[in-house]
Design an enzyme around this catalytic site. Structure first.
Site, PDB file in Angstrom:
ATOM      1  N   TYR A 152       0.828  -1.219   0.000  1.00 54.74           N
ATOM      2  CA  TYR A 152       0.000   0.000   0.000  1.00 54.74           C
ATOM      3  C   TYR A 152       0.864   1.272   0.000  1.00 54.74           C
ATOM      4  CZ  TYR A 152      -3.834   3.060   1.724  1.00 54.74           C
ATOM      5  OH  TYR A 152      -4.772   4.060   1.904  1.00 54.74           O
ATOM      6  N   LYS A 156       0.883   4.103  -2.825  1.00 59.23           N
ATOM      7  CA  LYS A 156       0.511   5.487  -2.525  1.00 59.23           C
ATOM      8  C   LYS A 156       1.659   6.466  -2.810  1.00 59.23           C
ATOM      9  CE  LYS A 156      -3.794   5.040  -1.276  1.00 59.23           C
ATOM     10  NZ  LYS A 156      -4.824   5.345  -2.294  1.00 59.23           N
TER      11      LYS A 156
HETATM   12  N1  LIG Z   1      -9.589   5.854   5.449  1.00 60.53           N
HETATM   13  C1  LIG Z   1      -8.356   6.351   5.583  1.00 60.53           C
HETATM   14  O1  LIG Z   1      -7.879   6.579   6.703  1.00 60.53           O
HETATM   15  C2  LIG Z   1      -7.514   6.650   4.370  1.00 60.53           C
HETATM   16  C3  LIG Z   1      -6.276   7.249   4.570  1.00 60.53           C
HETATM   17  C4  LIG Z   1      -5.462   7.537   3.495  1.00 60.53           C
HETATM   18  C5  LIG Z   1      -5.892   7.226   2.216  1.00 60.53           C
HETATM   19  N2  LIG Z   1      -7.092   6.631   2.025  1.00 60.53           N
HETATM   20  C6  LIG Z   1      -7.484   6.316   0.644  1.00 60.53           C
HETATM   21  O2  LIG Z   1      -8.715   6.946   0.344  1.00 60.53           O
HETATM   22  C7  LIG Z   1      -9.447   6.144  -0.579  1.00 60.53           C
HETATM   23  C8  LIG Z   1     -10.818   5.822  -0.025  1.00 60.53           C
HETATM   24  O3  LIG Z   1     -10.671   5.167   1.217  1.00 60.53           O
HETATM   25  P1  LIG Z   1     -11.902   4.785   2.186  1.00 60.53           P
HETATM   26  O4  LIG Z   1     -11.368   4.823   3.559  1.00 60.53           O
HETATM   27  O5  LIG Z   1     -13.106   5.569   1.829  1.00 60.53           O
HETATM   28  O6  LIG Z   1     -12.063   3.226   1.790  1.00 60.53           O
HETATM   29  P2  LIG Z   1     -13.342   2.273   1.735  1.00 60.53           P
HETATM   30  O7  LIG Z   1     -12.793   0.890   1.843  1.00 60.53           O
HETATM   31  O8  LIG Z   1     -14.380   2.692   2.716  1.00 60.53           O
HETATM   32  O9  LIG Z   1     -13.915   2.521   0.271  1.00 60.53           O
HETATM   33  C9  LIG Z   1     -13.186   2.167  -0.874  1.00 60.53           C
HETATM   34  C10 LIG Z   1     -14.156   1.906  -2.003  1.00 60.53           C
HETATM   35  O10 LIG Z   1     -13.389   1.533  -3.172  1.00 60.53           O
HETATM   36  C11 LIG Z   1     -14.082   0.498  -3.833  1.00 60.53           C
HETATM   37  N3  LIG Z   1     -13.186  -0.291  -4.674  1.00 60.53           N
HETATM   38  C12 LIG Z   1     -12.224  -1.164  -4.266  1.00 60.53           C
HETATM   39  N4  LIG Z   1     -11.649  -1.742  -5.330  1.00 60.53           N
HETATM   40  C13 LIG Z   1     -12.254  -1.233  -6.433  1.00 60.53           C
HETATM   41  C14 LIG Z   1     -12.095  -1.456  -7.828  1.00 60.53           C
HETATM   42  N5  LIG Z   1     -11.200  -2.332  -8.286  1.00 60.53           N
HETATM   43  N6  LIG Z   1     -12.870  -0.766  -8.691  1.00 60.53           N
HETATM   44  C15 LIG Z   1     -13.791   0.119  -8.215  1.00 60.53           C
HETATM   45  N7  LIG Z   1     -13.997   0.364  -6.907  1.00 60.53           N
HETATM   46  C16 LIG Z   1     -13.225  -0.304  -6.032  1.00 60.53           C
HETATM   47  C17 LIG Z   1     -14.676  -0.337  -2.686  1.00 60.53           C
HETATM   48  O11 LIG Z   1     -15.721  -1.182  -3.162  1.00 60.53           O
HETATM   49  C18 LIG Z   1     -15.118   0.738  -1.718  1.00 60.53           C
HETATM   50  O12 LIG Z   1     -16.462   1.134  -1.932  1.00 60.53           O
HETATM   51  C19 LIG Z   1      -8.585   4.911  -0.847  1.00 60.53           C
HETATM   52  O13 LIG Z   1      -7.798   5.111  -1.997  1.00 60.53           O
HETATM   53  C20 LIG Z   1      -7.713   4.853   0.386  1.00 60.53           C
HETATM   54  O14 LIG Z   1      -6.523   4.134   0.127  1.00 60.53           O
HETATM   55  C21 LIG Z   1      -7.922   6.328   3.073  1.00 60.53           C
END
Ligand SMILES: NC(=O)c1ccc[n+]([C@@H]2O[C@H](COP(=O)([O-])OP(=O)(O)OC[C@H]3O[C@@H](n4cnc5c(N)ncnc54)[C@H](O)[C@@H]3O)[C@@H](O)[C@H]2O)c1
Length: 251
Positions: A152, A156
């Site tokens: 990851y 990123k």
């Molecule tokens: N939550 C955090 O603390 C955090 C921190 C830093 C970065 N992020 C990044 O922010 C973004 C959103 O995170 P989140 O916390 O809302 O995650 P989440 O798991 O709640 O939602 C992610 C969504 O992406 C969808 N997804 C996964 N694989 C997919 C694919 N191949 N095609 C289409 N859709 C797909 C999932 O079905 C899900 O609905 C991600 O890229 C994550 O890495 C999150």
């Protein structure tokens, strides 16, 4: 005045993507709410339409080239050429390096890097034709390194290099590209992390908040707000940046 455009938000069935889709709709844009399963997008689409906005659900796997091509056909025919793209879809497959499977490495690279590449390549055609585009890619504070996240954190960090290159190549067409690197955001993704380490989510949140300068964890709306700024007309001179949205300095 904000001009109404067509936006695609990937991974918008829930979490940061859902909040971002709702925010962009509130900003006046027509939004394609894209996620693996179109049915799972219904809640986001309903929230947008109930608030008077325009949205459609699009089922697609961002790591699959044919699926991405089909998704763009749907968006173009139903909402018009997309000129805003938020590459937000993501997965985690955490493990210490010595236990990490090749499949878990590939899966993470596939969604974050291959997915962002395929979506952006398809979108840039419409953006260059329009002479306007806004690309926002979701990075993470994990890009700086995080135990258990070799796959990851590499993805990123890769997103940051990808974003800067997009900014350099596409700037002359009126297109900006920026990355947002969130810290701890309260979503299903961080709930899954709490479960993996065996800590109740509420305790995990309270413990994490103490370590964050603003003394709280982030909410999806914190990221949506930053996306709203980066996709606005007025942000046309902001490009190739990585904005850490983490309640404190992280880079
Ligand atoms: N939550 C955090 O603390 C955090 C921190 C830093 C970065 N992020 C990044 O922010 C973004 C959103 O995170 P989140 O916390 O809302 O995650 P989440 O798991 O709640 O939602 C992610 C969504 O992406 C969808 N997804 C996964 N694989 C997919 C694919 N191949 N095609 C289409 N859709 C797909 C999932 O079905 C899900 O609905 C991600 O890229 C994550 O890495 C999150």
């Amino acid at each position: 005045m904000t001009e109404s455009r067509t936006a695609i938000v990937t991974g918008a069935a829930r979490g940061i993507g859902a909040a971002t889709a709702q925010r962009l709709a509130a900003d006046g844009h027509a939004v394609a709410v894209l996620d693996l399963d179109a049915a799972a997008c219904a809640g986001t689409v309903e929230a947008i339409t109930a608030a008077g906005g325009r949205a459609i659900a699009v089922g697609a796997d961002v790591s699959d080239e044919a699926s991405v091509a089909a998704a763009f056909e749907t968006v173009v025919s139903e909402l018009g050429a997309p000129t805003i793209l938020v590459n937000n879809a993501g997965i985690i497959r955490d493990n210490l390096l010595f236990k990490m499977s090749t499949a878990d490495w590939d899966a993470v690279m596939g969604v974050h890097l291959r997915g962002a590449f395929l979506m952006t390549k398809a979108a840039q055609k419409h953006m260059t034709e329009a002479g306007f585009g806004r690309i926002v890619n979701l990075s993470s504070t994990s890009a700086l390194g995080n135990r258990g996240q070799a796959n990851y954190s590499a993805a990123k960090a890769g997103i940051q290099g990808f974003t800067k290159t997009l900014a350099i190549e596409l700037g002359r067409f009126g297109i900006t590209a920026n990355a947002i690197a969130p810290g701890f955001i309260q979503t299903d993704m961080t709930a899954a992390t709490a479960e993996r380490v065996g800590v109740p989510f509420d305790d995990f949140i309270a413990f994490s908040a103490k370590e964050i300068p603003v003394q709280r964890v982030g909410q999806p709306e914190d990221i949506a707000h930053t996306v709203s700024f980066l996709t606005s007309e007025g942000a046309g001179f902001v490009s190739g940046q990585v904005i850490y949205v983490a309640g404190g300095p992280k880079d």
